[in-house]
Write a protein that holds these residues in place. Structure first.
Motif, PDB file in Angstrom:
ATOM      1  N   SER A  70       0.841  -1.194   0.000  1.00 13.39           N
ATOM      2  CA  SER A  70       0.000   0.000   0.000  1.00 13.39           C
ATOM      3  C   SER A  70       0.877   1.245   0.000  1.00 13.39           C
ATOM      4  O   SER A  70       2.032   1.217   0.441  1.00 13.39           O
ATOM      5  CB  SER A  70      -0.917   0.013   1.228  1.00 13.39           C
ATOM      6  OG  SER A  70      -0.159   0.046   2.426  1.00 13.39           O
ATOM      7  N   SER A  73      -1.260   7.244  -0.708  1.00 15.59           N
ATOM      8  CA  SER A  73      -2.440   7.734  -1.428  1.00 15.59           C
ATOM      9  C   SER A  73      -3.584   6.723  -1.472  1.00 15.59           C
ATOM     10  O   SER A  73      -4.687   7.053  -1.894  1.00 15.59           O
ATOM     11  CB  SER A  73      -2.059   8.110  -2.860  1.00 15.59           C
ATOM     12  OG  SER A  73      -1.528   6.971  -3.539  1.00 15.59           O
ATOM     13  N   ASP A  74      -3.356   5.479  -1.029  1.00 16.71           N
ATOM     14  CA  ASP A  74      -4.397   4.450  -1.080  1.00 16.71           C
ATOM     15  C   ASP A  74      -5.517   4.751  -0.098  1.00 16.71           C
ATOM     16  O   ASP A  74      -5.307   5.381   0.950  1.00 16.71           O
ATOM     17  CB  ASP A  74      -3.807   3.074  -0.754  1.00 16.71           C
ATOM     18  CG  ASP A  74      -2.934   2.542  -1.874  1.00 16.71           C
ATOM     19  OD1 ASP A  74      -3.014   3.097  -2.982  1.00 16.71           O
ATOM     20  OD2 ASP A  74      -2.162   1.594  -1.640  1.00 16.71           O
ATOM     21  N   ASP A  75      -6.718   4.291  -0.437  1.00 18.36           N
ATOM     22  CA  ASP A  75      -7.879   4.433   0.444  1.00 18.36           C
ATOM     23  C   ASP A  75      -7.739   3.451   1.600  1.00 18.36           C
ATOM     24  O   ASP A  75      -7.705   2.233   1.394  1.00 18.36           O
ATOM     25  CB  ASP A  75      -9.163   4.149  -0.345  1.00 18.36           C
ATOM     26  CG  ASP A  75     -10.417   4.408   0.486  1.00 18.36           C
ATOM     27  OD1 ASP A  75     -10.293   4.790   1.669  1.00 18.36           O
ATOM     28  OD2 ASP A  75     -11.532   4.227  -0.046  1.00 18.36           O
ATOM     29  N   LYS A  77      -9.760   2.501   3.830  1.00 18.44           N
ATOM     30  CA  LYS A  77     -10.915   1.627   4.086  1.00 18.44           C
ATOM     31  C   LYS A  77     -10.769   0.293   3.370  1.00 18.44           C
ATOM     32  O   LYS A  77     -11.190  -0.739   3.892  1.00 18.44           O
ATOM     33  CB  LYS A  77     -12.217   2.332   3.644  1.00 18.44           C
ATOM     34  CG  LYS A  77     -12.545   3.613   4.361  1.00 18.44           C
ATOM     35  CD  LYS A  77     -13.949   4.069   4.048  1.00 18.44           C
ATOM     36  CE  LYS A  77     -14.165   4.371   2.575  1.00 18.44           C
ATOM     37  NZ  LYS A  77     -13.320   5.507   2.090  1.00 18.44           N
ATOM     38  N   THR A  78     -10.213   0.313   2.178  1.00 25.46           N
ATOM     39  CA  THR A  78     -10.090  -0.930   1.402  1.00 25.46           C
ATOM     40  C   THR A  78      -9.067  -1.882   2.014  1.00 25.46           C
ATOM     41  O   THR A  78      -9.066  -3.070   1.686  1.00 25.46           O
ATOM     42  CB  THR A  78      -9.681  -0.615  -0.049  1.00 25.46           C
ATOM     43  OG1 THR A  78      -8.402   0.039  -0.040  1.00 25.46           O
ATOM     44  CG2 THR A  78     -10.698   0.284  -0.714  1.00 25.46           C
ATOM     45  N   ASN A  85     -16.469  -2.163   3.535  1.00 23.01           N
ATOM     46  CA  ASN A  85     -16.426  -1.127   2.512  1.00 23.01           C
ATOM     47  C   ASN A  85     -17.176  -1.574   1.261  1.00 23.01           C
ATOM     48  O   ASN A  85     -17.965  -0.809   0.682  1.00 23.01           O
ATOM     49  CB  ASN A  85     -14.969  -0.817   2.172  1.00 23.01           C
ATOM     50  CG  ASN A  85     -14.832   0.263   1.128  1.00 23.01           C
ATOM     51  OD1 ASN A  85     -15.271   1.388   1.300  1.00 23.01           O
ATOM     52  ND2 ASN A  85     -14.189  -0.068   0.017  1.00 23.01           N
ATOM     53  N   LYS A  89     -20.945  -0.268  -0.410  1.00 21.46           N
ATOM     54  CA  LYS A  89     -21.036   0.119  -1.817  1.00 21.46           C
ATOM     55  C   LYS A  89     -22.131  -0.649  -2.545  1.00 21.46           C
ATOM     56  O   LYS A  89     -22.846  -0.087  -3.390  1.00 21.46           O
ATOM     57  CB  LYS A  89     -19.685  -0.118  -2.515  1.00 21.46           C
ATOM     58  CG  LYS A  89     -18.624   0.906  -2.158  1.00 21.46           C
ATOM     59  CD  LYS A  89     -17.347   0.635  -2.933  1.00 21.46           C
ATOM     60  CE  LYS A  89     -16.284   1.679  -2.633  1.00 21.46           C
ATOM     61  NZ  LYS A  89     -15.019   1.418  -3.384  1.00 21.46           N
TER      62      LYS A  89
END
Length: 246
Positions: A70, A73-75, A77-78, A85, A89
């Protein structure tokens, strides 16, 4: 004699039938009933799957997320909550998930959260894997008056004046870490650092200094044991808890 054996057989079979019915109700009848009720109330989620529910998918997605590298800049939550998550969605905010045969509603409306946290006697915490009691015992799992008493005891520790007194310990721990990195760079132009264990040690050092008045070196063995215990408890939590199974 035949009557005697018939009575004896009935007595022996009765507890077996009771246990069998209780097990069937726990793993199938009750979850299916709760699923119908939740859908009638406007909640959506995956169909209930025998015994494990969403646990297997959740555990698989978490393992896959942690196996991938990771970047900043990675999200987040994922990586931290990949299954939840994805569920939000696909199913929306008014959704539920299955922790084994037990459904869990996702509460994401701030007004609902405020109501739940202010009515501690009406909204009780869900039962969790008993192994977690080895890791923590306090506000996380206390109820009612006991919860109120522990919160009253802890509140003064988070007053601004008390937190300001901890700043020198924060500064000392952080300064040591930065000095360590600067020393690594003094021998070469660049250096690669696995930052996760470094931040773990920083957190442990801050806790040791502020809570116990000592450094991480003196409490390192305790922290290592707690980390091992946490990993074992989290592994167990990703499976269905069956009393006596472990």
């Amino acid at each position: 004699m035949e009557t005697y054996f018939s009575i004896l057989l009935s007595i022996l079979l009765f507890p077996v039938l009771v246990i069998a019915w209780s097990a069937l109700n726990w793993v199938w009848i009750r979850p299916r009933k709760l699923e119908r009720i939740l859908r009638l109330q406007g909640f959506s989620g995956n169909p209930y799957r025998f015994l494990y529910g969403d646990l297997r998918d959740s555990s698989l997605m978490l393992s896959q997320a942690r196996s991938r590298p990771s970047s900043v800049s990675d999200d987040v939550k994922t990586r931290v909550l990949p299954f939840l998550n994805q569920l939000v969605k696909t199913q929306g905010k008014n959704s539920f998930m299955w922790l084994g045969p037990i459904p869990r509603i996702n509460i994401m409306d701030p007004s609902h959260l405020k109501e739940i946290l202010s009515k501690i006697h009406d909204y009780q915490k869900p039962d969790s894997n008993p192994l977690f009691k080895l890791l923590l015992e306090g506000l996380v799992n206390h109820e009612g008056d006991k919860w109120s008493m522990h919160r009253k005891i802890l509140n003064p520790a988070f007053h601004m004046g008390k937190l300001k007194l901890m700043l020198p310990a924060f500064h000392s721990s952080t300064n040591q870490l930065v000095s360590k990195w600067e020393e690594m760079l003094s021998f070469k132009e660049s250096s690669e650092v696995d930052i996760w264990p470094e931040l773990q040690d920083l957190t442990r050092d801050v806790i040791s200094r502020t809570a116990f008045g000592t450094s991480i070196e003196e409490g390192r063995k305790i922290f290592q044991l707690q980390e091992e215990q946490s990993e074992l408890a989290l592994t167990a939590a990703r499976s269905v808890y069956i009393p006596g199974w472990r």
